[in-house]
Design an enzyme around this catalytic site. Structure first.
Site, PDB file in Angstrom:
ATOM      1  N   TYR A  13     -19.742 -45.284  -2.274  1.00 29.01           N
ATOM      2  CA  TYR A  13     -18.857 -44.803  -3.343  1.00 29.01           C
ATOM      3  C   TYR A  13     -19.467 -43.584  -4.018  1.00 29.01           C
ATOM      4  CZ  TYR A  13     -21.794 -46.906  -7.042  1.00 29.01           C
ATOM      5  OH  TYR A  13     -22.824 -47.226  -7.892  1.00 29.01           O
ATOM      6  N   CYS A  14     -18.593 -42.833  -4.705  1.00 24.71           N
ATOM      7  CA  CYS A  14     -19.002 -41.637  -5.432  1.00 24.71           C
ATOM      8  C   CYS A  14     -17.961 -41.399  -6.526  1.00 24.71           C
ATOM      9  CB  CYS A  14     -19.120 -40.441  -4.482  1.00 24.71           C
ATOM     10  SG  CYS A  14     -17.598 -40.094  -3.555  1.00 24.71           S
ATOM     11  N   THR A  15     -17.905 -40.216  -7.089  1.00 24.69           N
ATOM     12  CA  THR A  15     -17.015 -39.954  -8.221  1.00 24.69           C
ATOM     13  C   THR A  15     -15.545 -40.016  -7.819  1.00 24.69           C
ATOM     14  OG1 THR A  15     -18.707 -38.529  -9.187  1.00 24.69           O
ATOM     15  CG2 THR A  15     -16.475 -38.334 -10.070  1.00 24.69           C
ATOM     16  N   ILE A  20     -14.897 -43.706  -7.897  1.00 30.25           N
ATOM     17  CA  ILE A  20     -14.966 -44.383  -9.188  1.00 30.25           C
ATOM     18  C   ILE A  20     -13.741 -44.075 -10.036  1.00 30.25           C
ATOM     19  CG2 ILE A  20     -16.288 -44.590 -11.339  1.00 30.25           C
ATOM     20  CD1 ILE A  20     -18.761 -43.686  -9.659  1.00 30.25           C
TER      21      ILE A  20
END
Length: 248
Positions: free
Chosen positions: A185-187, A214
């Site tokens: 996951y990331c932004t 996110i």
């Protein structure tokens, strides 16, 4: 949206082959300037990545214009609101990669890694396992200072200084991922998409990316299983689970 928050923020990316990034740059610069939008648009042969903000009607009109190009017809943009313009100017740049990994065999425009939606992830996190019964491991693909602002509870953090460090970190820590269902996951989804593809290329079979990152998780689920906020690269600094700037 609160009554005082009138600036619409759009965040979107798409991996798609662009044969004319220089021509596209000129057109998008003209359109974004006409709409009085500020922020950044990155273009490369592998696709588009942008963060833009401005008047809601103008921002959505720009997005509609972009979707009239068949290459971006299915482009999904995440929305959030702010009281003031979070960007100082408009930049439209040509890049070698829209998110730099320095690993040329990874070409997301050719094929995506399997994606996991936010609702399913929240259910798996409740159980601590995926539906197949394997242990669930959240892998944060962001830079260390972003992780410090907030992350999924118990997520693995390799303290990256930049995303280009991810391939070396994977080589060093690959054994910790074996036998687990790994969710990168990331932004907003762009880094974890490339990361998931690299992990699958290197033989890790049970790897998924968090679809929309996110920000999409906050919009769909809220802060369930997440601690802190989400760092964003504009003057808002960090967003909370309501997609509002966190108090300083």
């Amino acid at each position: 949206m609160s009554a005082a928050a009138s600036i619409l923020n759009l965040a979107a990316y798409k991996f798609v082959t662009l044969e004319d990034p220089a021509l596209l740059r000129a057109r998008l610069m003209e359109e974004a300037q006409a709409a009085a939008l500020k922020g950044s648009i990155l273009l490369a042969e592998e696709g588009i990545n942008f963060f833009l903000a401005g008047d809601a009607a103008a921002a959505r009109a720009f997005l509609s214009m972009l979707r009239r190009d068949r290459r971006f017809a299915d482009l999904h943009a995440k929305e959030s609101w702010s009281r003031t313009q979070p960007f100082r100017r408009l930049r439209v740049k040509l890049k070698r990669e829209i998110i730099r990994m320095d690993h040329p065999t990874i070409r997301p425009a050719a094929a995506r890694a399997p994606a996991l939606d936010s609702t399913t992830l929240a259910r798996w996190l409740d159980a601590g396992r995926c539906e197949a019964g394997r242990p669930l491991l959240m892998l944060d693909t962001r830079n260390g200072f972003e992780v410090d602002a907030g992350r999924f509870v118990g997520a693995l953090d390799w303290r990256l200084e930049r995303f280009g460090d991810f391939p070396a970190a994977l080589a060093a820590h690959r054994a910790t991922l074996e036998g687990k269902t790994v969710v990168s996951y990331c932004t907003g989804g762009i880094r974890c998409e490339k990361a998931a593809l690299l992990m699958r290329e290197q033989g890790l079979e049970h790897v998924l990316q968090l679809d929309g990152g996110i920000l999409q998780y906050f919009e769909t689920v809220g802060g369930h299983h997440y601690e802190g906020g989400c760092f964003v690269f504009d003057e808002r600094g960090t967003l909370d689970a309501r997609l509002q700037p966190s108090p300083a």
